[in-house]
Design an enzyme around this catalytic site. Structure first.
Site, PDB file in Angstrom:
ATOM      1  N   ALA A 194       0.806  -1.223   0.000  1.00 13.18           N
ATOM      2  CA  ALA A 194       0.000   0.000   0.000  1.00 13.18           C
ATOM      3  C   ALA A 194       0.837   1.269   0.000  1.00 13.18           C
ATOM      4  O   ALA A 194       0.299   2.362  -0.107  1.00 13.18           O
ATOM      5  CB  ALA A 194      -0.926   0.003   1.211  1.00 13.18           C
ATOM      6  N   ARG A 232       9.264   7.723  -3.848  1.00  8.90           N
ATOM      7  CA  ARG A 232      10.629   7.824  -4.371  1.00  8.90           C
ATOM      8  C   ARG A 232      10.732   7.387  -5.838  1.00  8.90           C
ATOM      9  O   ARG A 232      11.719   7.640  -6.497  1.00  8.90           O
ATOM     10  CB  ARG A 232      11.590   7.012  -3.475  1.00  8.90           C
ATOM     11  CG  ARG A 232      11.821   7.669  -2.124  1.00  8.90           C
ATOM     12  CD  ARG A 232      12.479   6.741  -1.109  1.00  8.90           C
ATOM     13  NE  ARG A 232      11.528   5.854  -0.452  1.00  8.90           N
ATOM     14  CZ  ARG A 232      11.853   4.959   0.494  1.00  8.90           C
ATOM     15  NH1 ARG A 232      13.108   4.840   0.867  1.00  8.90           N
ATOM     16  NH2 ARG A 232      10.928   4.192   1.042  1.00  8.90           N
ATOM     17  N   ASP A 257       7.669  -4.665  -2.524  1.00  6.42           N
ATOM     18  CA  ASP A 257       8.823  -4.049  -3.183  1.00  6.42           C
ATOM     19  C   ASP A 257      10.119  -4.834  -2.952  1.00  6.42           C
ATOM     20  O   ASP A 257      11.210  -4.306  -3.142  1.00  6.42           O
ATOM     21  CB  ASP A 257       8.979  -2.579  -2.768  1.00  6.42           C
ATOM     22  CG  ASP A 257       9.354  -2.397  -1.302  1.00  6.42           C
ATOM     23  OD1 ASP A 257       9.271  -3.389  -0.540  1.00  6.42           O
ATOM     24  OD2 ASP A 257       9.723  -1.273  -0.923  1.00  6.42           O
ATOM     25  N   ASN A 312      17.459  -5.453   7.961  1.00  9.73           N
ATOM     26  CA  ASN A 312      16.164  -6.116   7.906  1.00  9.73           C
ATOM     27  C   ASN A 312      15.689  -6.118   6.458  1.00  9.73           C
ATOM     28  O   ASN A 312      15.592  -5.066   5.834  1.00  9.73           O
ATOM     29  CB  ASN A 312      15.187  -5.323   8.790  1.00  9.73           C
ATOM     30  CG  ASN A 312      13.744  -5.747   8.584  1.00  9.73           C
ATOM     31  OD1 ASN A 312      13.459  -6.917   8.330  1.00  9.73           O
ATOM     32  ND2 ASN A 312      12.825  -4.794   8.701  1.00  9.73           N
ATOM     33  N   TYR A 331       3.776 -10.256 -47.689  1.00 10.80           N
ATOM     34  CA  TYR A 331       2.836 -10.257 -46.568  1.00 10.80           C
ATOM     35  C   TYR A 331       1.906 -11.457 -46.732  1.00 10.80           C
ATOM     36  O   TYR A 331       1.228 -11.590 -47.756  1.00 10.80           O
ATOM     37  CB  TYR A 331       2.003  -8.962 -46.517  1.00 10.80           C
ATOM     38  CG  TYR A 331       0.895  -9.100 -45.507  1.00 10.80           C
ATOM     39  CD1 TYR A 331       1.190  -9.344 -44.159  1.00 10.80           C
ATOM     40  CD2 TYR A 331      -0.450  -9.050 -45.881  1.00 10.80           C
ATOM     41  CE1 TYR A 331       0.190  -9.531 -43.218  1.00 10.80           C
ATOM     42  CE2 TYR A 331      -1.463  -9.233 -44.943  1.00 10.80           C
ATOM     43  CZ  TYR A 331      -1.140  -9.466 -43.620  1.00 10.80           C
ATOM     44  OH  TYR A 331      -2.119  -9.658 -42.698  1.00 10.80           O
ATOM     45  N   ASN A 384       6.372 -22.481 -53.165  1.00 13.45           N
ATOM     46  CA  ASN A 384       7.287 -21.346 -53.242  1.00 13.45           C
ATOM     47  C   ASN A 384       6.459 -20.082 -53.448  1.00 13.45           C
ATOM     48  O   ASN A 384       5.691 -19.990 -54.405  1.00 13.45           O
ATOM     49  CB  ASN A 384       8.263 -21.545 -54.402  1.00 13.45           C
ATOM     50  CG  ASN A 384       9.336 -20.477 -54.371  1.00 13.45           C
ATOM     51  OD1 ASN A 384      10.319 -20.582 -53.646  1.00 13.45           O
ATOM     52  ND2 ASN A 384       9.124 -19.414 -55.137  1.00 13.45           N
ATOM     53  N   ALA A 444       8.931 -13.348 -54.545  1.00 15.70           N
ATOM     54  CA  ALA A 444       9.219 -12.064 -53.898  1.00 15.70           C
ATOM     55  C   ALA A 444       8.066 -11.090 -54.077  1.00 15.70           C
ATOM     56  O   ALA A 444       7.434 -11.034 -55.125  1.00 15.70           O
ATOM     57  CB  ALA A 444      10.483 -11.475 -54.502  1.00 15.70           C
ATOM     58  N   TYR A 499      -8.053  -8.428 -46.390  1.00 17.70           N
ATOM     59  CA  TYR A 499      -8.912  -7.528 -45.643  1.00 17.70           C
ATOM     60  C   TYR A 499      -9.592  -6.583 -46.623  1.00 17.70           C
ATOM     61  O   TYR A 499      -8.929  -5.929 -47.441  1.00 17.70           O
ATOM     62  CB  TYR A 499      -8.019  -6.749 -44.664  1.00 17.70           C
ATOM     63  CG  TYR A 499      -8.720  -5.827 -43.723  1.00 17.70           C
ATOM     64  CD1 TYR A 499      -9.828  -6.251 -42.989  1.00 17.70           C
ATOM     65  CD2 TYR A 499      -8.268  -4.522 -43.531  1.00 17.70           C
ATOM     66  CE1 TYR A 499     -10.450  -5.396 -42.099  1.00 17.70           C
ATOM     67  CE2 TYR A 499      -8.888  -3.664 -42.642  1.00 17.70           C
ATOM     68  CZ  TYR A 499      -9.979  -4.104 -41.928  1.00 17.70           C
ATOM     69  OH  TYR A 499     -10.596  -3.249 -41.043  1.00 17.70           O
TER      70      TYR A 499
HETATM   71  C1  UD1 Z   1      11.103  -1.256   5.314  1.00 20.98           C
HETATM   72  C2  UD1 Z   1      11.478  -1.641   6.765  1.00 20.98           C
HETATM   73  C3  UD1 Z   1      12.991  -1.660   6.879  1.00 20.98           C
HETATM   74  C4  UD1 Z   1      13.578  -2.631   5.864  1.00 20.98           C
HETATM   75  C5  UD1 Z   1      13.090  -2.320   4.455  1.00 20.98           C
HETATM   76  C6  UD1 Z   1      13.487  -3.460   3.543  1.00 20.98           C
HETATM   77  C7  UD1 Z   1       9.773  -0.840   8.327  1.00 20.98           C
HETATM   78  C8  UD1 Z   1       9.392   0.231   9.256  1.00 20.98           C
HETATM   79  N1  UD1 Z   1      10.921  -0.672   7.659  1.00 20.98           N
HETATM   80  O1  UD1 Z   1      11.599   0.058   5.093  1.00 20.98           O
HETATM   81  O2  UD1 Z   1      13.369  -2.069   8.199  1.00 20.98           O
HETATM   82  O3  UD1 Z   1      14.993  -2.571   5.926  1.00 20.98           O
HETATM   83  O4  UD1 Z   1      11.654  -2.211   4.421  1.00 20.98           O
HETATM   84  O5  UD1 Z   1      13.184  -3.200   2.211  1.00 20.98           O
HETATM   85  O6  UD1 Z   1       9.069  -1.820   8.207  1.00 20.98           O
HETATM   86  N2  UD1 Z   1       3.731  -0.217   3.023  1.00 20.98           N
HETATM   87  C9  UD1 Z   1       2.365  -0.246   3.190  1.00 20.98           C
HETATM   88  N3  UD1 Z   1       1.771   0.699   3.942  1.00 20.98           N
HETATM   89  C10 UD1 Z   1       2.446   1.680   4.562  1.00 20.98           C
HETATM   90  C11 UD1 Z   1       3.850   1.717   4.404  1.00 20.98           C
HETATM   91  C12 UD1 Z   1       4.472   0.757   3.637  1.00 20.98           C
HETATM   92  O7  UD1 Z   1       1.692  -1.126   2.651  1.00 20.98           O
HETATM   93  O8  UD1 Z   1       1.816   2.501   5.245  1.00 20.98           O
HETATM   94  C13 UD1 Z   1       4.385  -1.255   2.206  1.00 20.98           C
HETATM   95  C14 UD1 Z   1       5.063  -0.700   0.964  1.00 20.98           C
HETATM   96  O9  UD1 Z   1       4.197  -0.744  -0.151  1.00 20.98           O
HETATM   97  C15 UD1 Z   1       6.256  -1.643   0.798  1.00 20.98           C
HETATM   98  C16 UD1 Z   1       6.552  -2.125   2.188  1.00 20.98           C
HETATM   99  O10 UD1 Z   1       5.399  -1.862   2.964  1.00 20.98           O
HETATM  100  O11 UD1 Z   1       5.924  -2.746  -0.015  1.00 20.98           O
HETATM  101  C17 UD1 Z   1       7.764  -1.428   2.790  1.00 20.98           C
HETATM  102  O12 UD1 Z   1       7.515  -0.050   2.858  1.00 20.98           O
HETATM  103  P1  UD1 Z   1       8.620   1.034   2.564  1.00 20.98           P
HETATM  104  O13 UD1 Z   1       8.036   2.382   2.771  1.00 20.98           O
HETATM  105  O14 UD1 Z   1       9.257   0.767   1.257  1.00 20.98           O
HETATM  106  O15 UD1 Z   1       9.640   0.735   3.756  1.00 20.98           O
HETATM  107  P2  UD1 Z   1      11.189   0.958   3.806  1.00 20.98           P
HETATM  108  O16 UD1 Z   1      11.465   2.366   4.146  1.00 20.98           O
HETATM  109  O17 UD1 Z   1      11.825   0.421   2.591  1.00 20.98           O
HETATM  110 CA    CA Z   2      11.092  -0.421   0.683  1.00 18.94          CA
END
Ligand code: UD1
Ligand code: CA
Length: 452
Positions: free
Chosen positions: A6, A11, A98, A163, A360, A371, A374, A381
């Site tokens: 979500a 970015r 992601d 993480n 074509y 054959n 050319a 159509y």
């Molecule tokens: C997050 C982790 C971070 C980790 C990194 C790995 C947290 C707080 N941070 O950071 O520790 O190293 O991923 O890639 O968990 N999303 C939602 N709703 C929200 C916010 C985010 O669904 O309100 C989803 C995004 O679509 C995405 C995922 O959660 O798929 C991660 O969100 P993102 O904002 O990319 O977190 P990072 O800053 O990358």
């Molecule tokens: Ca991320």
């Protein structure tokens, strides 16, 4: 199983939601969904956000449950939205929309490590951990917490172990802990990662599983990381192809946007792009600068340079190109040959038949040993409807012929060069349909007026 998808993805600076950005020709989220499906989970809940109807529509082919996160208040808040759809007795694997390149073996290890009632977090040591949450361990090397980059002390930022965002946690803990999260951090968000410290406080076991490579778990937040993931994915697929005996002219210059299945001794020259599902038989050779989508190519067939091929089925020992375009629905029987600047669509070409130059052929059924000269075209159509052209075995179509469909050319018939054929041509006979050549004797070319 929960997939967080979500986030706004600011970015990316794109109108397309982040999880729909394409990697190897498929949305990021689809990579995650496909990998997740291989674990045969009880269910997959995708958390989607504002304007996420596009995300739902893009995933319509998959069997998913959807949880809406109206406001993007952080990963912890996102995971919470999915919980009402999850049985409290289950282990929950949280994946990120992601983080697309994670392998199913890695996820299995993570799930196994968590067992029935522990937490497990997938980590990796990164050469450059900037932007990721850091894994904080104690003197005994036990995981104590995850600290986000923006909240970390300079000392904590030096930690290379990060993480990946992929976590397994028992649903009943999540239901309690996520409810009690606080957003008292640098980003003012509810962090899923805060459950690690909470588990430690409560004496729940937290295990760390390390991913095999950085690229497998890289999170994609911007276009730069998207391109890096594309490269990593390409290198991985190229390596797998070569390990299976395929010769690549240059492993840096092949793109597989889907699935490529190869027989023995396949050769692929530079800048070949494969999309959808493509199967290449033994000894197939693919020339440079070629795009092949959803096609099956038989053993020993050669594709010469600069061809574009879509939804074709070719038997063994065919030759195509250079510069051939096969639009959907072309079938080549054994040893069929298509030459340069030839366009085909929805046509069958029989055994050993040739369409060699500048033609074509659309909506046609061509027998064996035909054959096609050319510059010959099927006029399939009339501006409203499409009609078929049928050519019998052994026919010889001279150069520059127009076959006005619906029309049939009998077996072993010969069609004189330059003919416009709008009525069926009988088998075994010569049919000519062109104006007679005349000679105008003594004709003078106009001369320029003399200036006075
Ligand atoms: C997050 C982790 C971070 C980790 C990194 C790995 C947290 C707080 N941070 O950071 O520790 O190293 O991923 O890639 O968990 N999303 C939602 N709703 C929200 C916010 C985010 O669904 O309100 C989803 C995004 O679509 C995405 C995922 O959660 O798929 C991660 O969100 P993102 O904002 O990319 O977190 P990072 O800053 O990358
Ligand atoms: Ca991320």
């Amino acid at each position: 199983m929960v997939i967080l998808a979500a986030g706004r993805g600011q970015r990316m600076k794109s109108a397309l939601p982040k999880v729909l950005q394409p990697l190897a020709g498929r949305p990021l989220l689809e990579h995650v969904v496909r990998t997740a499906g291989k674990l045969s989970p009880a269910g997959i809940v995708v958390v989607y956000g504002e304007g996420g109807e596009r995300v739902r529509a893009a995933m319509a082919a998959h069997d998913l449950c959807w949880a809406h996160q109206a406001e993007q208040l952080g990963t912890g808040h996102a995971a919470q939205q999915a919980l009402s759809l999850i049985d409290s007795r289950h282990q929950v694997l949280v994946l990120c929309g992601d983080v697309p390149l994670v392998r199913v073996q890695t996820l299995k290890k993570l799930v196994f490590a968590a067992g029935d009632d522990s937490l497990a977090v997938l980590t990796v040591a990164m050469a450059d951990p900037t932007g990721y949450g850091r894994i904080i361990r104690d003197a005994e090397n036990r995981v104590r917490a995850i600290v986000e980059e923006k909240d970390a002390t300079p000392e904590q930022r030096k930690v290379a172990e990060i993480n990946t965002g992929l976590i397994v946690c028992p649903a009943h803990y999540l239901k309690v802990w996520l409810e009690q999260l606080k957003a008292d951090n640098a980003q003012g968000e509810y962090y899923l990662t805060d459950i690690i410290a909470r588990a430690v406080d409560e004496g729940v076991h937290v295990k760390a599983v390390t991913a095999e490579s950085e690229s497998e778990v890289m999170g994609i937040n911007d276009k730069l990381q998207l391109a890096q993931a594309e490269t990593a994915n390409r290198q991985k697929l190229a390596r797998e192809l070569m390990q299976n005996g395929v010769t690549l002219a240059d492993p840096e210059r092949i793109d597989v946007r889907g699935e490529l299945i190869c027989g023995k001794d396949v050769y692929i020259d530079v800048n070949a792009i494969f999309e959808g599902k493509v199967e290449l038989g033994d000894n197939v050779s693919i020339g440079p600068n070629t795009v092949i989508r959803d096609s099956i190519i038989g053993a020993g067939t050669r594709i010469h340079p600069n061809c574009v091929i879509e939804q074709a089925v070719m038997a063994d020992h065919c030759e195509v190109g250079p510069y051939a375009r096969l639009r959907p629905g072309v079938e080549l029987a054994e040893r069929a040959k298509l030459g340069n600047f030839v366009e085909l669509k929805k046509s069958h070409i029989g055994v050993g038949s040739k369409v060699n130059h500048l033609s074509y052929v659309g909506d046609a059924s061509i027998g064996a040993r035909v054959n096609v000269g050319a510059g010959t075209i099927t006029c399939n159509y009339d501006g409203a409807n499409k009609y078929r052209t049928v050519i019998g075995d052994g026919a010889f179509i001279g150069s520059g012929v127009q076959l006005v469909a619906p029309v049939e050319v009998g077996a072993d018939a010969t069609i004189g060069a330059g003919s416009t054929i709008s009525k069926s041509a009988p088998a075994g006979e010569l049919t000519v349909g062109r104006s007679r050549q005349t000679v105008v004797r003594g004709w003078k070319r106009p001369a320029k007026d003399k200036k006075d």
